[in-house]
Design a protein around this motif. Structure first.
Motif, PDB file in Angstrom:
ATOM      1  N   ASP A 149      -1.145  -7.379  16.741  1.00 22.22           N
ATOM      2  CA  ASP A 149      -0.666  -6.001  16.597  1.00 22.22           C
ATOM      3  C   ASP A 149       0.150  -5.573  17.807  1.00 22.22           C
ATOM      4  O   ASP A 149       1.095  -4.803  17.683  1.00 22.22           O
ATOM      5  CB  ASP A 149      -1.855  -5.046  16.407  1.00 22.22           C
ATOM      6  N   LYS A 157      -8.589  -1.550  10.534  1.00 24.14           N
ATOM      7  CA  LYS A 157      -8.846  -0.543  11.561  1.00 24.14           C
ATOM      8  C   LYS A 157     -10.004  -0.884  12.494  1.00 24.14           C
ATOM      9  O   LYS A 157     -10.378  -0.078  13.345  1.00 24.14           O
ATOM     10  CB  LYS A 157      -9.081   0.834  10.929  1.00 24.14           C
ATOM     11  N   LYS A 158     -10.573  -2.082  12.341  1.00 24.36           N
ATOM     12  CA  LYS A 158     -11.612  -2.534  13.267  1.00 24.36           C
ATOM     13  C   LYS A 158     -10.966  -3.366  14.364  1.00 24.36           C
ATOM     14  O   LYS A 158     -10.266  -4.336  14.092  1.00 24.36           O
ATOM     15  CB  LYS A 158     -12.663  -3.365  12.532  1.00 24.36           C
ATOM     16  N   VAL A 159     -11.213  -2.982  15.608  1.00 24.42           N
ATOM     17  CA  VAL A 159     -10.643  -3.716  16.741  1.00 24.42           C
ATOM     18  C   VAL A 159     -11.375  -5.041  16.907  1.00 24.42           C
ATOM     19  O   VAL A 159     -12.586  -5.082  17.128  1.00 24.42           O
ATOM     20  CB  VAL A 159     -10.755  -2.892  18.041  1.00 24.42           C
ATOM     21  N   SER A 170      -3.697  -7.673  21.444  1.00 22.61           N
ATOM     22  CA  SER A 170      -4.697  -6.912  20.688  1.00 22.61           C
ATOM     23  C   SER A 170      -4.518  -7.167  19.199  1.00 22.61           C
ATOM     24  O   SER A 170      -3.424  -7.452  18.722  1.00 22.61           O
ATOM     25  CB  SER A 170      -4.564  -5.407  20.963  1.00 22.61           C
ATOM     26  N   LYS A 171      -5.633  -7.058  18.459  1.00 19.80           N
ATOM     27  CA  LYS A 171      -5.596  -7.289  17.015  1.00 19.80           C
ATOM     28  C   LYS A 171      -6.673  -6.461  16.328  1.00 19.80           C
ATOM     29  O   LYS A 171      -7.813  -6.385  16.807  1.00 19.80           O
ATOM     30  CB  LYS A 171      -5.817  -8.780  16.701  1.00 19.80           C
ATOM     31  N   GLN A 172      -6.294  -5.840  15.197  1.00 18.14           N
ATOM     32  CA  GLN A 172      -7.241  -5.106  14.363  1.00 18.14           C
ATOM     33  C   GLN A 172      -7.208  -5.655  12.940  1.00 18.14           C
ATOM     34  O   GLN A 172      -6.168  -6.124  12.473  1.00 18.14           O
ATOM     35  CB  GLN A 172      -6.897  -3.618  14.304  1.00 18.14           C
ATOM     36  N   SER A 221      -8.998  -6.813  22.122  1.00 19.01           N
ATOM     37  CA  SER A 221      -8.453  -5.671  22.840  1.00 19.01           C
ATOM     38  C   SER A 221      -7.968  -6.079  24.223  1.00 19.01           C
ATOM     39  O   SER A 221      -8.756  -6.524  25.064  1.00 19.01           O
ATOM     40  CB  SER A 221      -9.525  -4.573  22.972  1.00 19.01           C
TER      41      SER A 221
END
Length: 250
Positions: free
Chosen positions: A54, A13-15, A8-10, A18
């Protein structure tokens, strides 16, 4: 060979990605396909090590390389704009990555790469003198001579058209087969993915919509997005799809 687990990576704060899970076998050509902003380029950068995730893990040949720096992963990429040095000729570009890696390839091996990509007549030309297809072949040669464990390609056909595009497509297939080189390609074009890949990962809004062979995706789409994205995009490129899958989808 390459396994992604719960990646997962943001950004701010935007994904962007996922819970991505993926298994790629040695020698496979896998396309990361999706609309603009779907997360496919971010996924490529995570595999390369250019961006840190993340959460999740990347396993390569049973070794966790999640925190391994990009320079130590042994992967290499051909960027969309080729990133060639205009002040150097083709040969100088090809061997540029070997300047601090003496003995990585022999003179014979280097010549084999040059011959394989049919670049011998163009070695003394400056980059500005080359066609788009020739630039792409120089970029591929420069990457191959470093003997990457995985070859990453970012939109490798987007600047090409017609016969040149088909020629480079066949080169990429030949490279994967000849060198048993696992190849991961980012593309927004379903026709490219379907005619080039062993497997296709379709990403939408940072999540996997489907991972399968071209035939599986055409004949057994997982959901409405896959069906609409693929078939809508392909309506203007019918001849290649007819050759692959017959009248039903042409």
């Amino acid at each position: 060979m390459l396994k992604l687990q719960n990646v997962s990576k943001q950004f701010d704060k935007k994904v962007v990605l996922s819970d991505i899970n993926l298994d790629i076998k040695t020698g496979e050509i896998v396309s990361l396909l999706g609309p603009s902003g779907s997360g496919k380029t971010t996924l490529l950068n995570l595999i390369l090590g250019l961006t840190q995730m993340d959460q999740g893990q990347i396993i390569f040949n049973d070794v966790d390389i999640t925190k391994t720096p990009m320079k130590n992963r042994g992967f290499n990429i051909v960027f969309q704009d080729y990133a060639l040095f205009p002040n150097l000729n083709s040969y100088e570009n090809i061997v540029y990555g070997l300047r601090n890696k003496k003995g990585l390839v022999s003179d014979q091996e280097l010549q084999e790469y040059i011959d394989f990509l049919e670049l011998k007549p163009h070695l003394n030309k400056k980059i500005g003198e080359l066609s788009g297809g020739q630039k792409q072949r120089v970029a591929l040669a420069r990457t191959l001579v470093t003997k990457p464990k995985i070859l990453l390609l970012d939109e490798p056909l987007s600047a090409l058209d017609g016969v040149i595009k088909e020629s480079i497509k066949e080169r990429i297939k030949s490279i994967a087969r000849e060198f048993k080189l696992t190849t991961i390609i980012v593309t927004h074009d379903p026709e490219e993915a379907l005619t080039l890949s062993d497997k296709i990962l379709i990403i939408n809004e940072g999540k996997i919509s489907q991972f399968g062979t071209p035939s599986e995706i055409i004949n057994e789409p997982n959901n409405r997005f896959v069906e609409e994205f693929i078939l809508k995009q392909l309506q203007i490129k019918r001849h290649n799809i007819y050759n692959l899958f017959g009248e039903k989808y042409a």
